[in-house]
Design a protein around this motif. Structure first.
Motif, PDB file in Angstrom:
ATOM      1  N   SER A  30       0.837  -1.203   0.000  1.00 27.28           N
ATOM      2  CA  SER A  30       0.000   0.000   0.000  1.00 27.28           C
ATOM      3  C   SER A  30       0.873   1.255   0.000  1.00 27.28           C
ATOM      4  N   ARG A  31       0.397   2.282  -0.660  1.00 26.31           N
ATOM      5  CA  ARG A  31       1.090   3.564  -0.755  1.00 26.31           C
ATOM      6  C   ARG A  31       2.500   3.465  -1.333  1.00 26.31           C
ATOM      7  N   VAL A  32       2.613   3.066  -2.555  1.00 27.74           N
ATOM      8  CA  VAL A  32       3.910   3.060  -3.216  1.00 27.74           C
ATOM      9  C   VAL A  32       3.921   4.199  -4.225  1.00 27.74           C
ATOM     10  N   PRO A  33       4.972   5.018  -4.239  1.00 27.89           N
ATOM     11  CA  PRO A  33       5.029   6.063  -5.259  1.00 27.89           C
ATOM     12  C   PRO A  33       5.166   5.452  -6.663  1.00 27.89           C
ATOM     13  N   THR A  34       4.546   6.097  -7.640  1.00 24.73           N
ATOM     14  CA  THR A  34       4.589   5.576  -9.016  1.00 24.73           C
ATOM     15  C   THR A  34       6.014   5.338  -9.504  1.00 24.73           C
ATOM     16  N   VAL A  35       6.937   6.201  -9.032  1.00 24.62           N
ATOM     17  CA  VAL A  35       8.343   6.070  -9.446  1.00 24.62           C
ATOM     18  C   VAL A  35       8.827   4.643  -9.286  1.00 24.62           C
ATOM     19  N   LEU A  36       8.337   3.980  -8.239  1.00 28.72           N
ATOM     20  CA  LEU A  36       8.904   2.674  -7.916  1.00 28.72           C
ATOM     21  C   LEU A  36       8.057   1.518  -8.400  1.00 28.72           C
TER      22      LEU A  36
END
Lengths: 103, 460
Positions: A30-36
């Protein structure tokens, strides 16, 4: 019903482990930045290479004259190892590019 | 020895969990990947020394197979271009699935009268899920490579889909109930599973491939978990489930970014080439010349770049950074608007721009970018198409209606760099190209950016 009861009481630990692992997997992502997203997909993909362990156990247990089992078992190790080595290496290459922000 | 092995397996599981956790943040991600790798190595050592009773061990075979796998996987990972990354991940993923299928086949061949029904069932699961993931990934690979651009839907696709699934369940049930496996049934099961992967991915359009890869990734995890159940191996079981569960969440996050449900993506048929309004109209595309483009950029206050797959294909990430630096020296502020599904994989653009040393804080996500676009002089679209297609906002007949997009038309001027006049990868007509504010610069992205950079240098 009898068989079901027996199955559940024999495998209750596995059932707990399974449910907790599912929960953990959901929580971890949950809550992963799109970058990763891409490295994460590739990193977890490398983990699915654990299937290699099964190949190792299979080949070790196989009769040393049973070439069919040995051949197929080794094939599964080769495929699994490509997944492991390639997966981790590619993820590492991707992540190396995320340098520290410039001041 | 059993105790030591159990602890090794436990440590391996923790390494996986901590590794995934650390992959969530840019700062710790690289270390997280290494911790997860350590977990994998510890797990492999566990499998090598685990007491199995009186067995032949066959270490020579194992060593040879591991060496061969490493010799194939390592160079592939080192040589691949950053732009071809999504394909390669799809391919690795498929091989993991194939590995689980192979295990399932061998275990089913070994079935005897004493084999418990549960063991047969998990072998069948490993075989089926792994097989679907294998051929599905191969097809996803071909679609991403561009080798395969067709997508057909046979009549009553969903019916056949269901029929194959039911067929696999029936064969599986027969094997479990009879407690025996014969070769024709086994072959039938393998063929159905492999065919299902193809059948499942074929009708899904290129634009949805990121979602498909993520879904296949979680399937491979599940197949590894099923294989873990065969050998009662907790590392495989939990590792596989972690991948399956986290992959599922990632898939749903991606669908959310496109404002579509997972069923909508899978059941497909929605993305059909050439559908949607705007096709065949007599509108014209306005072209912009090199000097005009350079001057427009040079005399603007701020520029937002919207990169897409076109940037990746032509390897233009370093060139765009060069243009960025040059514009910066002319007091033009440059930022990048990253759509969650730009490129062929989520985060694809971030990886490419990071490779070219573009700092994070210059990358805006969807909401921030749309807020910033209202106050932007020039938006420079480099090889992006669907993610800026205004039909998504205002044309209910368009296949992408409802998908959140980057509202390029909010900016004062729009320059679109595009290879040709076609509709691009997804085949959907894009009215943005005919918009009043839009001017097009045709050509390969890298070459176009170089031309404009040269022109700017002369002006400077």
């Amino acid at each position: 019903m009898e068989a079901f009861n027996l199955f559940v009481s024999n495998h209750i630990i596995e059932i707990y482990v399974l449910l907790l692992a599912i929960f953990l997997g959901f929580e971890l992502i949950s809550r992963v930045p799109t970058v990763l997203h891409t490295p994460l997909m590739s990193g977890t993909n490398a983990i699915s290479g654990v299937v290699t362990l099964g190949g190792v156990i299979l080949v070790r247990s196989a009769d040393s004259a049973d070439y069919l089992a040995l051949g197929l078992g080794s094939l599964s190790i080769v495929l699994g190892m490509i997944n492991v080595v390639g997966g981790y290496a590619v993820t590492d290459r991707m992540l190396k590019m995320f340098k520290k922000e410039k001041k | 020895m059993t105790g030591i092995v159990s602890i090794l397996y436990m440590v391996a599981v923790f390494c996986f969990a901590i590794g995934i956790r650390m992959l969530r943040q840019p700062k710790s991600a690289k270390q997280g990947n290494l911790i997860s790798l350590a977990g994998m190595l510890i797990g492999i050592v566990g499998a090598l020394i685990q007491p199995l009773g009186e067995v032949d061990n066959n270490y020579i075979w194992i060593a040879a197979a591991m060496l061969l796998g490493t010799m194939i996987g390592w160079p592939l990972a080192q040589k691949v271009k950053m732009t071809a990354m999504p394909q390669l991940v799809a391919m690795f993923n498929g091989l993991g699935g194939a590995s689980a299928t192979t295990l399932g086949i061998v275990e089913l061949m070994k079935v005897s009268a004493e084999t418990p029904g549960g063991s047969i069932a998990v072998s069948i699961l490993a075989l089926i899920i792994g097989g679907i993931s294998f051929t599905g990934s191969v097809l996803a690979y071909l679609k991403l490579e561009g080798t395969l651009r067709k997508q057909w839907v046979v009549p009553m696709h969903n019916f056949w889909n269901l029929l194959i699934l039911v067929g696999m369940v029936v064969i599986g049930a027969i094997m479990v109930v009879q407690g025996s496996v014969n070769i024709p049934l086994l072959l039938g099961l393998v063929v159905l599973a492999l065919f299902y992967g193809v059948f499942f991915v074929f009708p899904i359009g290129g634009a949805d491939m990121p979602v498909v890869i993520s879904l296949l990734n979680s399937l491979t995890g599940l197949s590894a978990a099923a294989a873990g159940a065969i050998y009662d191996n907790k590392t495989m079981l939990i590792g596989g489930i972690l991948v399956g569960a986290s992959g599922t969440i990632l898939t749903l996050l991606m669908c959310q970014a496109m404002n579509r449900s997972l069923w909508n993506v899978i059941l497909a048929g929605k993305f059909k080439a050439g559908s949607g309004a705007g096709g065949g109209t007599d509108q014209v595309m306005k072209e912009i010349t090199k000097p005009d483009a350079a001057i427009l950029l040079q005399y603007s206050k701020n520029v937002i770049v919207i990169p897409g797959y076109g940037l990746a294909v032509s390897q233009a990430q370093k060139t765009v950074k060069e243009l960025d630096d040059l514009l910066n020296s002319m007091d033009v502020e440059v930022k990048y608007a990253i759509h969650p599904v730009a490129g062929r994989m989520p985060g694809h653009m971030n990886v490419l721009l990071a490779e070219a040393d573009v700092p994070y804080e210059k990358l805006l996500d969807l909401d921030d970018a749309n807020a910033a676009l209202k106050d932007t002089d020039v938006v420079l679209i480099i090889g992006a198409n669907d993610v800026v297609n205004p039909s998504a906002n205002d044309d209910p007949s368009s296949p992408i209606y409802g998908m959140p997009i980057l509202n390029a038309t909010d900016a004062k001027h729009i320059i679109v760099m595009k290879r040709g006049r076609g509709t691009g990868y997804s085949g959907i007509e894009n009215p943005l190209f005919f918009h009043d504010k839009t001017q097009l610069y045709f050509g390969d992205a890298k070459a176009s950016l170089q031309e404009i950079t040269e022109e700017l240098k002369e002006n400077a």
